[in-house]
Each structure stands twice: as structure tokens, then as C-alpha cells.
Write a protein that holds these residues in place. Structure first.
Motif, PDB file in Angstrom:
ATOM      1  N   GLU A 104     -88.956  44.182  36.590  1.00 37.50           N
ATOM      2  CA  GLU A 104     -90.544  44.401  36.402  1.00 37.50           C
ATOM      3  C   GLU A 104     -91.347  42.983  36.699  1.00 37.50           C
ATOM      4  O   GLU A 104     -92.515  43.924  36.982  1.00 37.50           O
ATOM      5  CB  GLU A 104     -90.393  45.425  35.770  1.00 37.50           C
ATOM      6  CG  GLU A 104     -92.214  45.703  35.571  1.00 37.50           C
ATOM      7  CD  GLU A 104     -91.990  47.159  34.453  1.00 37.50           C
ATOM      8  OE1 GLU A 104     -93.644  47.831  34.265  1.00 37.50           O
ATOM      9  OE2 GLU A 104     -91.252  47.724  33.600  1.00 37.50           O
ATOM     10  N   ASP A 105     -90.952  42.680  35.845  1.00 33.01           N
ATOM     11  CA  ASP A 105     -91.944  41.488  35.950  1.00 33.01           C
ATOM     12  C   ASP A 105     -92.072  40.731  36.699  1.00 33.01           C
ATOM     13  O   ASP A 105     -93.263  40.360  37.655  1.00 33.01           O
ATOM     14  CB  ASP A 105     -91.867  40.425  34.730  1.00 33.01           C
ATOM     15  CG  ASP A 105     -92.983  39.412  34.131  1.00 33.01           C
ATOM     16  OD1 ASP A 105     -93.880  39.571  34.174  1.00 33.01           O
ATOM     17  OD2 ASP A 105     -93.013  38.539  33.906  1.00 33.01           O
ATOM     18  N   ILE A 106     -90.742  39.958  37.851  1.00 34.47           N
ATOM     19  CA  ILE A 106     -90.765  39.228  38.585  1.00 34.47           C
ATOM     20  C   ILE A 106     -91.084  40.315  39.984  1.00 34.47           C
ATOM     21  O   ILE A 106     -92.047  39.926  40.707  1.00 34.47           O
ATOM     22  CB  ILE A 106     -89.133  39.505  39.313  1.00 34.47           C
ATOM     23  CG1 ILE A 106     -88.637  37.775  38.500  1.00 34.47           C
ATOM     24  CG2 ILE A 106     -89.621  38.792  40.526  1.00 34.47           C
ATOM     25  CD1 ILE A 106     -86.720  37.821  38.338  1.00 34.47           C
ATOM     26  N   ASN A 111     -96.267  40.983  44.175  1.00 32.01           N
ATOM     27  CA  ASN A 111     -96.754  42.570  44.108  1.00 32.01           C
ATOM     28  C   ASN A 111     -97.894  43.070  43.849  1.00 32.01           C
ATOM     29  O   ASN A 111     -98.790  42.867  44.731  1.00 32.01           O
ATOM     30  CB  ASN A 111     -96.497  43.849  44.413  1.00 32.01           C
ATOM     31  CG  ASN A 111     -95.104  43.620  44.798  1.00 32.01           C
ATOM     32  OD1 ASN A 111     -94.922  43.790  45.457  1.00 32.01           O
ATOM     33  ND2 ASN A 111     -94.378  44.786  43.951  1.00 32.01           N
ATOM     34  N   GLU A 112     -98.260  41.330  43.656  1.00 33.07           N
ATOM     35  CA  GLU A 112     -99.511  40.862  42.409  1.00 33.07           C
ATOM     36  C   GLU A 112    -100.817  40.741  44.141  1.00 33.07           C
ATOM     37  O   GLU A 112    -100.817  40.054  44.984  1.00 33.07           O
ATOM     38  CB  GLU A 112     -99.555  39.657  42.037  1.00 33.07           C
ATOM     39  CG  GLU A 112    -101.070  39.564  41.466  1.00 33.07           C
ATOM     40  CD  GLU A 112    -100.719  38.778  40.669  1.00 33.07           C
ATOM     41  OE1 GLU A 112    -101.989  37.419  40.415  1.00 33.07           O
ATOM     42  OE2 GLU A 112    -100.063  38.276  39.550  1.00 33.07           O
ATOM     43  N   SER A 117     -99.399  49.552  50.718  1.00 30.20           N
ATOM     44  CA  SER A 117     -98.406  49.897  52.241  1.00 30.20           C
ATOM     45  C   SER A 117     -97.526  49.070  51.679  1.00 30.20           C
ATOM     46  O   SER A 117     -96.153  49.118  52.068  1.00 30.20           O
ATOM     47  CB  SER A 117     -99.086  49.975  53.497  1.00 30.20           C
ATOM     48  OG  SER A 117     -99.694  48.193  53.237  1.00 30.20           O
ATOM     49  N   ALA A 118     -97.558  48.101  51.075  1.00 28.64           N
ATOM     50  CA  ALA A 118     -96.076  46.583  50.665  1.00 28.64           C
ATOM     51  C   ALA A 118     -95.383  47.340  50.135  1.00 28.64           C
ATOM     52  O   ALA A 118     -93.881  47.313  50.137  1.00 28.64           O
ATOM     53  CB  ALA A 118     -97.106  45.726  50.031  1.00 28.64           C
ATOM     54  N   GLY A 119     -95.249  48.215  49.216  1.00 27.76           N
ATOM     55  CA  GLY A 119     -94.314  49.064  48.940  1.00 27.76           C
ATOM     56  C   GLY A 119     -93.619  47.933  47.540  1.00 27.76           C
ATOM     57  O   GLY A 119     -94.385  47.160  47.356  1.00 27.76           O
ATOM     58  N   SER A 120     -93.088  48.383  46.356  1.00 22.94           N
ATOM     59  CA  SER A 120     -93.102  47.482  45.415  1.00 22.94           C
ATOM     60  C   SER A 120     -91.234  47.447  45.655  1.00 22.94           C
ATOM     61  O   SER A 120     -90.564  47.182  46.220  1.00 22.94           O
ATOM     62  CB  SER A 120     -92.725  48.286  44.009  1.00 22.94           C
ATOM     63  OG  SER A 120     -91.765  49.211  43.778  1.00 22.94           O
TER      64      SER A 120
END
Length: 125
Positions: A104-106, A111-112, A117-120
């Protein structure tokens, strides 16, 4: 006696080289994630190569979930082959919750600033 002048013949740029250069001209790789379990920290590049992206897409379902049996290859795809042995050495004997927190941290790091639209990562949504 006449001196021969050296002639430099420029080799034409291949179509592949042109295509690649054009596609990457505005590409700016994200800053690496610093896995600071080591000194100096291990740099983890974004999983944006075709190979790593396809591996993540293959290992995740439509909701971005990963089967427990696929956790190890997913982590390798997420952090990359160079960083994987170091990361795995730190998480292999930890509770799954530690691995999930790291993933999750990575994801948050890469994703910052991304728009919706980029998704995770991994897998996107």
C-alpha cells in the motif's frame, strides 16, 4: 602527395529508434520508492515497464486483489527483480499484514499526484 580527407558518413537512424524516441520524449520516470530497511536504502523503480505492468495485470483481478498464492510473484513484479531479494528478505517471515502495508505504501508513493484515471497499482481499477 595529396592528403585524403576523412569522410564521416552518418548512419541513418532506424525507424525503431525514431519511434522509441518519439514515444519517450515526454516520459519522465517517477522518483523511486526508497525501501529504507537498508542503509543506504534500496531504490524501487515504478512498475511501468511492459514486463512488470503485464505481470501485475496478470496477477490481479478486476478489483486489484491478489490471490495469496500469487503474492510472491506480485511483489517481485511490483518492486522489480533487482530490489526483490532485499525486500523479500525483510518480509518473508513477517505477518501478511506487514506485506500489505508495504504494498500500500509503495502504491501510494507511485500514485501520488496521479489523477483518478490512472488507477492504482498493482492491477489498476
Amino acid at each position: 602527395m595529396a592528403v585524403k580527407k576523412a569522410v564521416t558518413v552518418e548512419k541513418p537512424v532506424s525507424k525503431w529508434a525514431q519511434l522509441k524516441a518519439e514515444a519517450k520524449k515526454e516520459y519522465e520516470p517517477p522518483k523511486p520508492y526508497l525501501f529504507d530497511a537498508y542503509d543506504p536504502p534500496i531504490e524501487i523503480s515504478a512498475p511501468d515497464s511492459l514486463e512488470r505492468s503485464l505481470a501485475l495485470a496478470t496477477l490481479t483481478d478486476l478489483r486489484g486483489q491478489v490471490a495469496v498464492k500469487d503474492m510472491k510473484p506480485m511483489i517481485e513484479a511490483l518492486v522489480g527483480a533487482d530490489a526483490f531479494p532485499f525486500v523479500w528478505a525483510e518480509i518473508a517471515d513477517e505477518p501478511v499484514e506487514v506485506t500489505l502495508a508495504l504494498v500500500e505504501d509503495i502504491n501510494d508513493h507511485f500514485n501520488e499526484g496521479a489523477d483518478d484515471s490512472a488507477g492504482s497499482l498493482p492491477g489498476g481499477e
